[in-house]
Scaffold this motif. Structure first.
Motif: not given
Length: 170
Positions: A96, A122, A125, A147, A150, A153
């Protein structure tokens, strides 16, 4: 604070353990002490702003910070933050952190792949849009253990369409 207290390692360690921001009052020498800085940052991540600038070129410190903080690259000196091998090492610890990778490196597929392998969807994204159609990258993101459990989105649902029939195998 009294100069003798600002230079007393034990006093400063105790102070930064209570409030990481106390690092701003430490002597210059202690602002360059890895243990003092790590203790301060573990109490308050913003305390790194008060560390000696030499600490910002300490690869080991920045890597340790990357384990817990996505912003570790923001405080790294320019040379480290621009070093592809170092950025890859950070992303292998915390994908991240891709959010804070310099723009020119964010365009690098190897950089995005390292982030995705560590943090999955994530991290994807956070990647530039141009990577949404990279089937291997998207598959790697879906396969990442990060993942599990989760919810998807809207962006991730859209990416699932990129996989088509390959999605059924996941």
């Amino acid at each position: 604070a009294d100069e003798s207290l600002r230079s007393d390692r034990e006093v400063v360690l105790a102070a930064v353990s209570q409030s990481g921001m106390a690092l701003q009052f430490a002597s210059s020498e202690l602002k360059n002490d890895r243990e003092v800085v790590l203790r301060a940052v573990s109490q308050n991540d913003r305390a790194l702003a008060y560390a000696d600038t030499r600490m910002k070129s300490d690869e080991e410190l920045i890597l340790v910070l990357a384990d817990d903080f996505t912003w570790s690259l923001l405080y790294a000196d320019a040379k480290l933050a621009s070093d592809k091998a170092f950025v890859l090492a950070v992303l292998q610890r915390n994908g991240l952190a891709l959010e804070h990778v310099r723009k020119e490196l964010r365009q690098d597929r190897d950089i995005v792949m390292a982030a995705v392998q560590t943090s999955g969807l994530r991290a994807l994204d956070l990647a530039p849009r141009e990577f949404e159609d990279d089937k291997d990258l998207v598959l790697e993101a879906w396969r990442c253990p990060a993942n599990r459990g989760r919810r998807l989105s809207d962006n991730q649902r859209r990416l699932r369409a990129t996989l088509g029939d390959d999605f059924k195998d996941l």
